[in-house]
Design a protein around this motif. Structure first.
Motif, PDB file in Angstrom:
ATOM      1  N   ALA A  32       0.847  -1.204   0.000  1.00 13.40           N
ATOM      2  CA  ALA A  32       0.000   0.000   0.000  1.00 13.40           C
ATOM      3  C   ALA A  32       0.878   1.248   0.000  1.00 13.40           C
ATOM      4  N   ALA A  37      -0.545   1.224  -6.147  1.00 11.25           N
ATOM      5  CA  ALA A  37      -1.721   1.717  -5.425  1.00 11.25           C
ATOM      6  C   ALA A  37      -2.103   3.112  -5.897  1.00 11.25           C
ATOM      7  N   ASN A  41      -4.932   0.596  -8.052  1.00 14.56           N
ATOM      8  CA  ASN A  41      -4.978  -0.869  -8.087  1.00 14.56           C
ATOM      9  C   ASN A  41      -5.078  -1.487  -6.698  1.00 14.56           C
ATOM     10  N   ASP A  42      -5.632  -2.711  -6.655  1.00 10.79           N
ATOM     11  CA  ASP A  42      -5.664  -3.510  -5.431  1.00 10.79           C
ATOM     12  C   ASP A  42      -4.360  -4.313  -5.360  1.00 10.79           C
ATOM     13  N   VAL A  43      -3.428  -3.850  -4.528  1.00 12.93           N
ATOM     14  CA  VAL A  43      -2.098  -4.462  -4.503  1.00 12.93           C
ATOM     15  C   VAL A  43      -2.079  -5.817  -3.789  1.00 12.93           C
ATOM     16  N   THR A  44      -3.136  -6.140  -3.046  1.00  9.41           N
ATOM     17  CA  THR A  44      -3.129  -7.421  -2.319  1.00  9.41           C
ATOM     18  C   THR A  44      -3.097  -8.604  -3.281  1.00  9.41           C
ATOM     19  N   LEU A  45      -3.617  -8.394  -4.496  1.00  8.21           N
ATOM     20  CA  LEU A  45      -3.587  -9.482  -5.487  1.00  8.21           C
ATOM     21  C   LEU A  45      -2.149  -9.935  -5.742  1.00  8.21           C
ATOM     22  N   TYR A 187      -2.741  -6.896 -11.614  1.00 12.54           N
ATOM     23  CA  TYR A 187      -3.841  -6.262 -10.877  1.00 12.54           C
ATOM     24  C   TYR A 187      -5.181  -6.644 -11.507  1.00 12.54           C
TER      25      TYR A 187
END
Ligand code: C5J
Length: 221
Positions: A32, A37, A41-45, A187
């Motif tokens: 994050a 980010a 984008n959702d960086v957890t992916l 992402y």
């Protein structure tokens, strides 16, 4: 020769002339507050592929084969960052702006570092690259020529941007390229799937794909 039951057909390689390239597993893309980010984008992916990438790196190290790391980043004075790249779109932070992990995508800043679980070991070659492809404006080609490398195994992020661009550059330079499907991520899951299909379509027009387990098994054999 070693063989992997890869897609779209068997990938034969000589481990003695094979290297692993891990693309851009940097905090700026995976954590994050970084560049990824900032683009929304959702960086957890991307975090999900760190363990498989770590296993791949460990396997290459155990086999005594080269592990090469890349980092997308720019000089602090931004002299290697084209304005067309820096001013593109409407991110919450632009390249060079001060963020929670230091200046975004700038060499030497905390965000540009590779995530701790995948940190380069002493002596491993680290390529700082201003572009999406790791051959553009870097010493990677000369380094691989010095090693006598002919086959390249790829991991890293993001699949359809820096990984695919570098695989295409490598393919055009005569390397036989294979992508570890479960050690790369995007992402956009649909883009990852499409990139993998594009790479191995038309008789491996860009390269092959296989799982980390298959690659490690071939190295062990
Ligand atoms: C991007 C990368 N996605 N490493 N860089 O801008 O794929």
């Amino acid at each position: 020769m070693a063989v992997i039951d890869a897609k779209p057909f068997a990938y034969e390689f000589d481990p003695a002339t094979t290297a692993l390239i891990v693309i851009d597993m940097q905090r700026d893309f995976i954590e994050a507050g970084g560049f990824g980010a900032s683009l929304g984008n959702d960086v957890t992916l991307l975090q999900a592929v760190v363990p498989a990438t770590a296993r791949l790196i460990a396997g290459f190290r155990a086999a005594g084969l080269p592990v090469i790391h890349t980092r997308e980043c720019h000089r602090p004075d931004l002299s290697d960052c084209p304005p067309a790249k820096r001013t593109r779109g409407n991110p919450s932070l632009r390249i060079g702006d001060e963020g929670p992990m230091g200046r975004v995508l700038i060499a030497g800043e905390p965000g540009a570092e590779i995530v701790p679980d995948l940190a380069p070991a002493p002596g491993e070659y680290v390529v700082d690259k201003p572009g999406k492809g790791a051959f553009y404006a870097t010493g990677l080609g000369d380094h691989l020529a010095g090693l006598g490398t002919r086959s390249l195994i790829f991991a890293g992020v993001t699949t359809e941007v820096c990984v695919q661009t570098t695989m295409r550059e490598a393919n055009d330079r005569g390397f036989a390229c294979l992508l570890a499907e479960d050690a790369t991520e995007s992402y956009f899951p649909d883009f990852k799937a499409a990139a993998i299909e594009m790479i191995r379509a038309q008789g491996a027009i860009v390269g092959w794909t296989a799982t980390t387990a298959q690659i490690l098994e071939a190295l062990d054999a």
